[in-house]
Design a protein around this motif. Structure first.
Motif, mmCIF file in Angstrom:
data_model
loop_
_atom_site.group_PDB
_atom_site.id
_atom_site.type_symbol
_atom_site.label_atom_id
_atom_site.label_comp_id
_atom_site.label_asym_id
_atom_site.label_seq_id
_atom_site.Cartn_x
_atom_site.Cartn_y
_atom_site.Cartn_z
ATOM 1 N N MET A 54 9.963 -13.640 -8.925
ATOM 2 C CA MET A 54 8.814 -12.896 -8.424
ATOM 3 C C MET A 54 9.266 -11.510 -7.986
ATOM 4 O O MET A 54 10.445 -11.287 -7.743
ATOM 5 N N GLU A 55 8.303 -10.607 -7.866
ATOM 6 C CA GLU A 55 8.585 -9.274 -7.348
ATOM 7 C C GLU A 55 7.645 -8.972 -6.192
ATOM 8 O O GLU A 55 6.428 -9.075 -6.334
ATOM 9 N N THR A 56 8.220 -8.644 -5.046
ATOM 10 C CA THR A 56 7.438 -8.172 -3.915
ATOM 11 C C THR A 56 7.710 -6.683 -3.726
ATOM 12 O O THR A 56 8.662 -6.143 -4.291
ATOM 13 N N LYS A 57 6.863 -6.018 -2.937
ATOM 14 C CA LYS A 57 6.986 -4.574 -2.780
ATOM 15 C C LYS A 57 6.947 -4.189 -1.308
ATOM 16 O O LYS A 57 6.385 -4.895 -0.478
ATOM 17 N N LEU A 58 7.533 -3.051 -1.036
ATOM 18 C CA LEU A 58 7.524 -2.478 0.308
ATOM 19 C C LEU A 58 7.544 -0.965 0.187
ATOM 20 O O LEU A 58 8.396 -0.406 -0.507
ATOM 21 N N HIS A 59 6.589 -0.310 0.841
ATOM 22 C CA HIS A 59 6.566 1.151 0.897
ATOM 23 C C HIS A 59 6.956 1.579 2.303
ATOM 24 O O HIS A 59 6.428 1.057 3.284
ATOM 25 N N ALA A 60 7.879 2.535 2.401
ATOM 26 C CA ALA A 60 8.357 2.964 3.714
ATOM 27 C C ALA A 60 8.891 4.380 3.614
ATOM 28 O O ALA A 60 8.972 4.973 2.520
ATOM 29 N N VAL A 61 9.273 4.938 4.757
ATOM 30 C CA VAL A 61 9.871 6.270 4.819
ATOM 31 C C VAL A 61 10.772 6.334 6.037
ATOM 32 O O VAL A 61 10.471 5.713 7.070
ATOM 33 N N ILE A 62 11.903 7.013 5.915
ATOM 34 C CA ILE A 62 12.798 7.228 7.049
ATOM 35 C C ILE A 62 12.661 8.687 7.475
ATOM 36 O O ILE A 62 12.638 9.591 6.628
ATOM 37 N N ASN A 63 12.539 8.929 8.771
ATOM 38 C CA ASN A 63 12.242 10.272 9.275
ATOM 39 C C ASN A 63 13.405 10.942 9.992
ATOM 40 O O ASN A 63 13.286 12.122 10.363
ATOM 41 N N ARG A 75 0.838 -1.203 0.000
ATOM 42 C CA ARG A 75 0.000 0.000 0.000
ATOM 43 C C ARG A 75 0.876 1.257 0.000
ATOM 44 O O ARG A 75 1.703 1.443 0.887
ATOM 45 N N PRO A 76 0.708 2.138 -0.987
ATOM 46 C CA PRO A 76 1.487 3.384 -0.995
ATOM 47 C C PRO A 76 1.216 4.205 0.263
ATOM 48 O O PRO A 76 0.124 4.161 0.835
ATOM 49 N N LEU A 77 2.216 4.952 0.684
ATOM 50 C CA LEU A 77 2.096 5.730 1.909
ATOM 51 C C LEU A 77 1.118 6.880 1.721
ATOM 52 O O LEU A 77 1.027 7.479 0.636
ATOM 53 N N ASP A 78 0.388 7.194 2.793
ATOM 54 C CA ASP A 78 -0.478 8.367 2.787
ATOM 55 C C ASP A 78 -0.029 9.416 3.801
ATOM 56 O O ASP A 78 -0.667 10.455 3.943
ATOM 57 N N ARG A 79 1.087 9.136 4.501
ATOM 58 C CA ARG A 79 1.599 10.107 5.454
ATOM 59 C C ARG A 79 3.105 9.947 5.607
ATOM 60 O O ARG A 79 3.660 8.859 5.396
ATOM 61 N N ILE A 80 3.755 11.061 5.961
ATOM 62 C CA ILE A 80 5.183 11.051 6.246
ATOM 63 C C ILE A 80 5.427 10.627 7.690
ATOM 64 O O ILE A 80 6.337 9.857 7.997
ATOM 65 N N ASP A 81 4.619 11.150 8.577
ATOM 66 C CA ASP A 81 4.612 10.743 9.977
ATOM 67 C C ASP A 81 3.223 11.039 10.536
ATOM 68 O O ASP A 81 2.292 11.352 9.771
ATOM 69 N N ALA A 82 3.066 10.950 11.835
ATOM 70 C CA ALA A 82 1.746 11.106 12.445
ATOM 71 C C ALA A 82 1.155 12.488 12.241
ATOM 72 O O ALA A 82 -0.061 12.672 12.330
ATOM 73 N N GLU A 83 1.983 13.478 11.942
ATOM 74 C CA GLU A 83 1.506 14.854 11.829
ATOM 75 C C GLU A 83 1.528 15.398 10.401
ATOM 76 O O GLU A 83 1.004 16.489 10.151
ATOM 77 N N ARG A 84 2.142 14.668 9.449
ATOM 78 C CA ARG A 84 2.288 15.196 8.097
ATOM 79 C C ARG A 84 1.843 14.188 7.052
ATOM 80 O O ARG A 84 2.362 13.072 7.008
ATOM 81 N N PRO A 85 0.881 14.558 6.211
ATOM 82 C CA PRO A 85 0.521 13.676 5.091
ATOM 83 C C PRO A 85 1.562 13.777 3.979
ATOM 84 O O PRO A 85 2.392 14.698 3.964
ATOM 85 N N VAL A 86 1.519 12.850 3.058
ATOM 86 C CA VAL A 86 2.425 12.895 1.908
ATOM 87 C C VAL A 86 1.977 14.016 0.975
ATOM 88 O O VAL A 86 0.820 14.029 0.533
ATOM 89 N N PRO A 87 2.844 14.975 0.660
ATOM 90 C CA PRO A 87 2.470 16.047 -0.270
ATOM 91 C C PRO A 87 2.077 15.481 -1.630
ATOM 92 O O PRO A 87 2.627 14.477 -2.094
#
Length: 359
Positions: A201-210, A121-133
């Motif tokens: 096969m191809e697997t996916k991972l969505h993440a962000v480092i803060n 699932r693509p990210l919808d937020r950067i952290d708890a206080e900021r959504p993805v622009p």
């Protein structure tokens, strides 16, 4: 005095042994519970929430067990003795109702978190206080698990690295993962949960480092002799530092051709960091489709032929095969037809298959 002090000494001895047993835990790395990436933070919060919910039942049960054992001990003559007692509606409601509510709560939390933290699932937020622009594009990293090292391809930047991963902070990362031989598991505890990498096969991972920093990454699935050294460093950088890192890789690195990849994928351990300034066109897709050397038909071509109805039983004799393996006793399909019978085969299937599929 001696008889009274013996139980006290025994208690002190047991407490000392307990503390001695807990002492090694002081050196544990608590990165899983104190990560630096939002996905890993949410996973840590899920662990804490689930643990606290279960303790709502576990703590009272342990406390009541100790209380009952003490209150109804044989030496306590003042405790109520009711040998004919066998039922209490209120007690039954507590015994069955409380665990049922906990199970319902855990089930709801697990259901929501399973979908919210789905690695695909693509990210919808950067952290708890900021959504993805809306104007931010994720950094794409193509990950290949080799024996026994990691290859990272950056298609947007046109570079590649071995055993070194970098990404700018607060920017979504889309990992695409595969493996050259056996199954591995890609895991950066500070970033997100582990995800498997499997051949073909191809697997996916969505993440962000803060947070800016250097974090440990490794394979968490045993894959052979060099597994324990299958580690790398993940660098969380500012945007400017990441741009400088990319430019440095282009300046210091060499070209990663398909021939270079075939040499790289041979089993080896404790590989140093390598950087490649450019990558052969279509290399990652060829790795996924198991046709880097060019002598095999790609899996995507095979599946396209099957989707179009297949070559047909009559065409089996026209398949060109080549020896595979050191012994040369096994073969694999190198083409759908031989040059000699290509003209005979093409009219039957040309309407269904493109020229690229027939090669």
């Amino acid at each position: 005095m001696t008889s009274n002090s013996s139980p006290f000494k025994s208690i002190l001895l047991r407490l000392g042994l307990l503390l001695a047993g807990l002492l090694p835990l002081a050196g544990c790395n608590m990165v899983v519970m104190k990560p630096s990436g939002d996905i890993a933070v949410q996973q840590a919060d899920l662990i804490i929430t689930s643990t606290l919910l279960m303790l709502v039942i576990i703590v009272p049960v342990i406390a009541l067990t100790i209380l009952f054992a003490w209150r109804y001990r044989q030496a306590n003559k003042s405790a109520a003795y009711e040998p004919d007692w066998d039922h209490s509606t209120r007690l039954e409601l507590v015994i069955w109702g409380a665990p049922l509510l906990i199970i319902i709560a855990l089930g709801a939390i697990t259901w929501i978190s399973t979908h919210k933290l789905d690695p695909y699932r693509p990210l919808d937020r950067i952290d708890a206080e900021r959504p993805v622009p809306a104007d931010v594009q994720p950094l794409i990293v193509e990950v290949v698990a080799l024996d026994w090292k990691w290859l990272f391809l950056y298609p947007q930047q046109g570079i590649a690295t071995v055993n070194e991963l970098a990404a700018p902070v607060d920017r979504p990362i889309q990992f695409k993962l595969t493996s050259s031989t056996v199954m591995n598991a890609f895991y950066v505890p500070a970033l997100a949960g582990m995800i498997y990498a499997m051949p073909g096969m191809e697997t996916k991972l969505h993440a962000v480092i803060n947070k800016v920093g250097v974090y440990d990454g490794f394979s968490s699935n045993f894959s052979g002799d060099g597994f324990s050294h299958m580690r790398f460093k993940f660098h969380g950088m500012s945007e400017s530092d990441f741009a400088s890192w990319v430019e440095r890789s282009k300046a210091e690195g060499s070209q990663l051709t398909r021939a270079d990849y075939l040499a790289l994928e041979k089993p080896s351990g404790k590989e140093p960091v390598r950087r490649y300034a450019s990558v052969a066109n279509g290399l990652y897709d060829a790795i996924v489709n198991r046709c880097v050397d060019g002598s095999k038909m790609c899996m995507a071509q095979m599946m396209a032929i099957d989707a179009a109805g297949g070559g047909g039983k009559g065409a089996i004799d026209g398949l060109a095969s080549k020896p595979w393996g050191d012994e040369g006793q096994r073969t694999y399909v190198s083409a759908l037809c031989t040059p000699e019978n290509a003209g005979d085969f093409a009219p039957r299937n040309q309407a269904q298959q493109s020229p690229s599929q027939l090669r």
